[in-house]
Design a protein around this motif. Structure first.
Motif, short mmCIF file in Angstrom:
data_model
loop_
_atom_site.label_atom_id
_atom_site.label_comp_id
_atom_site.label_asym_id
_atom_site.label_seq_id
_atom_site.Cartn_x
_atom_site.Cartn_y
_atom_site.Cartn_z
N GLU A 15 0.82 -1.22 0.00
CA GLU A 15 0.00 0.00 0.00
C GLU A 15 0.86 1.27 0.00
O GLU A 15 0.58 2.21 -0.73
CB GLU A 15 -0.92 0.04 1.24
N GLN A 16 1.91 1.30 0.84
CA GLN A 16 2.69 2.53 1.00
C GLN A 16 4.02 2.51 0.25
O GLN A 16 4.66 3.55 0.12
CB GLN A 16 2.97 2.76 2.48
N GLY A 17 4.42 1.37 -0.25
CA GLY A 17 5.72 1.29 -0.92
C GLY A 17 6.84 1.30 0.10
O GLY A 17 6.70 0.79 1.21
#
Length: 196
Positions: free
Chosen positions: A149-151
């Motif tokens: 989701e956030q890398g």
């Protein structure tokens, strides 16, 4: 100016390779071009047996030769950089990094392995005649987090070191570019005639 991102991790995905790609993306935002080379994708048999005639290894060595800068990333195992990275560096000629800027990156389980870069990898890079080996960046596994989701998320302390390393490499490349743009052909004294 061309940058080669050299991934020395035997596994994928890996923290060191994700950090390497992060650095590459940030350099691209600053106007630099890069290409990626993952040592693990080279033919293992040719790499282990140092087959200098292997076509893929020739292409990989040419990528190094054409780069103005090389960002090298490796995990640290048993206080040393990865074996596959060592196998690839052994295939480069003695002056294989001649005239190049090099930014070493490494990841490891704890801070106790951070000197592997300065005492293990840096001497090899210098022996390969690198123009300048920039300050190394070492991150522990806890300082690098990845989620779909956030890398990639970096701990603030390591994020600052990475940012400083990127800025240092970028500024050095721009300075080299300026120097090469401002070079001129000298006029041999024998062709200049003075009248008195």
């Amino acid at each position: 100016m061309n940058i080669l991102l050299l991934a020395g991790s035997p596994s994928t995905p890996s923290r060191s390779t994700r950090l390497l790609h992060h650095v590459g993306e940030r350099l691209a935002l600053l106007g630099h071009r890069y290409v990626k080379l993952h040592v693990r994708d080279l033919p293992a048999q040719a790499l282990v047996h140092a087959d200098f005639n292997d076509a893929e290894l020739k292409v990989a060595r040419e990528q190094v030769a054409h780069a103005d800068a090389v960002v090298i990333a490796t995990p640290v195992y048993k206080a040393a950089y990865s074996g596959i990275l060592k196998a690839f560096l052994d295939l480069l000629p003695q002056d294989g990094l001649n005239g190049k800027l090099v930014l070493p990156l490494a990841t490891g389980g704890s801070q106790s392995h951070m000197l592997a870069l300065d005492y293990g990898l840096r001497p090899v890079l210098s022996a390969l005649d690198a123009k300048h080996v920039l300050p190394s960046i070492y991150a522990t596994d806890q300082q690098i987090n990845w989620s779909a989701e956030q890398g990639l998320t970096l701990d603030p302390a390591i994020a600052k070191r990475v940012s400083d390393g990127i800025e240092n490499l970028s500024n050095s490349l721009f300075a080299l570019s300026e120097v090469s743009l401002n070079t001129f052909d000298s006029i041999p004294f024998s062709s200049v005639r003075c009248s008195v």
